[in-house]
Motif scaffolding. Sequence first.
Motif, PDB file in Angstrom:
ATOM      1  N   ILE A 178       1.945 -10.079  13.651  1.00  0.00           N
ATOM      2  CA  ILE A 178       1.749 -11.697  13.582  1.00  0.00           C
ATOM      3  C   ILE A 178       0.280 -11.729  14.111  1.00  0.00           C
ATOM      4  O   ILE A 178      -0.104 -10.734  14.922  1.00  0.00           O
ATOM      5  CB  ILE A 178       2.717 -12.262  14.875  1.00  0.00           C
ATOM      6  N   GLY A 179      -0.575 -12.610  13.742  1.00  0.00           N
ATOM      7  CA  GLY A 179      -1.816 -12.724  13.949  1.00  0.00           C
ATOM      8  C   GLY A 179      -2.707 -13.640  13.353  1.00  0.00           C
ATOM      9  O   GLY A 179      -1.875 -14.742  12.524  1.00  0.00           O
ATOM     10  N   THR A 180      -3.963 -13.337  13.122  1.00  0.00           N
ATOM     11  CA  THR A 180      -4.831 -14.566  12.487  1.00  0.00           C
ATOM     12  C   THR A 180      -5.296 -13.570  11.297  1.00  0.00           C
ATOM     13  O   THR A 180      -6.107 -12.529  11.635  1.00  0.00           O
ATOM     14  CB  THR A 180      -5.864 -15.148  13.273  1.00  0.00           C
ATOM     15  N   ILE A 191      -8.460  -8.233   7.591  1.00  0.00           N
ATOM     16  CA  ILE A 191      -8.230  -8.187   9.005  1.00  0.00           C
ATOM     17  C   ILE A 191      -7.252  -9.156   9.374  1.00  0.00           C
ATOM     18  O   ILE A 191      -7.100 -10.284   9.161  1.00  0.00           O
ATOM     19  CB  ILE A 191      -9.576  -8.368   9.702  1.00  0.00           C
ATOM     20  N   ILE A 192      -6.266  -8.613  10.124  1.00  0.00           N
ATOM     21  CA  ILE A 192      -5.508  -9.640  11.137  1.00  0.00           C
ATOM     22  C   ILE A 192      -5.624  -9.204  12.514  1.00  0.00           C
ATOM     23  O   ILE A 192      -5.470  -7.935  13.111  1.00  0.00           O
ATOM     24  CB  ILE A 192      -4.087  -9.117  10.684  1.00  0.00           C
ATOM     25  N   VAL A 242      -2.969 -16.705   1.501  1.00  0.00           N
ATOM     26  CA  VAL A 242      -3.355 -17.251   2.899  1.00  0.00           C
ATOM     27  C   VAL A 242      -4.683 -17.776   3.081  1.00  0.00           C
ATOM     28  O   VAL A 242      -5.499 -17.116   2.498  1.00  0.00           O
ATOM     29  CB  VAL A 242      -2.872 -16.208   3.948  1.00  0.00           C
ATOM     30  N   ASN A 243      -5.013 -18.715   3.762  1.00  0.00           N
ATOM     31  CA  ASN A 243      -6.399 -19.439   3.761  1.00  0.00           C
ATOM     32  C   ASN A 243      -7.115 -18.427   5.149  1.00  0.00           C
ATOM     33  O   ASN A 243      -6.479 -17.935   5.955  1.00  0.00           O
ATOM     34  CB  ASN A 243      -6.431 -20.643   4.207  1.00  0.00           C
ATOM     35  N   VAL A 270      -0.941 -15.771  10.692  1.00  0.00           N
ATOM     36  CA  VAL A 270       0.215 -15.512   9.770  1.00  0.00           C
ATOM     37  C   VAL A 270       1.427 -14.702  10.636  1.00  0.00           C
ATOM     38  O   VAL A 270       1.238 -14.452  11.879  1.00  0.00           O
ATOM     39  CB  VAL A 270      -0.155 -14.243   8.801  1.00  0.00           C
ATOM     40  N   GLU A 271       2.787 -14.740   9.961  1.00  0.00           N
ATOM     41  CA  GLU A 271       3.785 -14.128  10.715  1.00  0.00           C
ATOM     42  C   GLU A 271       3.973 -12.724  10.171  1.00  0.00           C
ATOM     43  O   GLU A 271       3.595 -12.408   9.236  1.00  0.00           O
ATOM     44  CB  GLU A 271       5.034 -14.980  10.335  1.00  0.00           C
ATOM     45  N   TYR A 272       4.817 -11.868  10.848  1.00  0.00           N
ATOM     46  CA  TYR A 272       5.255 -10.882  10.421  1.00  0.00           C
ATOM     47  C   TYR A 272       6.087 -10.724   9.047  1.00  0.00           C
ATOM     48  O   TYR A 272       6.788 -11.794   8.889  1.00  0.00           O
ATOM     49  CB  TYR A 272       6.157 -10.160  11.442  1.00  0.00           C
TER      50      TYR A 272
END
Length: 161
Positions: A91-93, A120-121, A143-144, A149-151
């Motif tokens: 999970i992250g950006t 990169i997340i 993904v933009n 974003v989710e796992y």
Amino acid sequence: MSMDIKQIQDLIKFVAKSGVNEVSIEEQDFKITIKTNQEPTYVTASIPTVAPAPLPTAAPVAPVAEPVVPAAAAPTANEEANFITIKSPMIGTFYRSPGPDKPVFVNVGDEITPGKVLCIIEAMKLFNEIESEVSGKIVKILVNDAQPVEYDQPLFLVDPR
């Protein structure tokens, strides 16, 4: 001390990114509890729950204002069956480049090999380089840039070579 709406929104975003289930803050004059479920929470979340299995790869990037997208995405799902889906390990950006003024890691049409950095997340201020485990050509970026974003969320479609 009381929280303004901006602080509450920031706290909700932080809780959603951190992956915890519940956060409670209690002060003398207020109490706030934020609960999350570990399912991806999109505005379009009602679409994946009733859609055929291949469709959720397209649903998170579909604009909310276009209800036609799920029907239009169905034929492409068959074409996408031959592709490898690279998914988020956390999970992250999601970031396409190492910095705001730096070039992106990969574009649609780029050839990739195992070990090539794709994105990169960022999770909890840690920037994790996501490397390819496959060889092939990037067919679609799902993904933009700077999107949460989710796992296990699909990030890229790759045509294996």
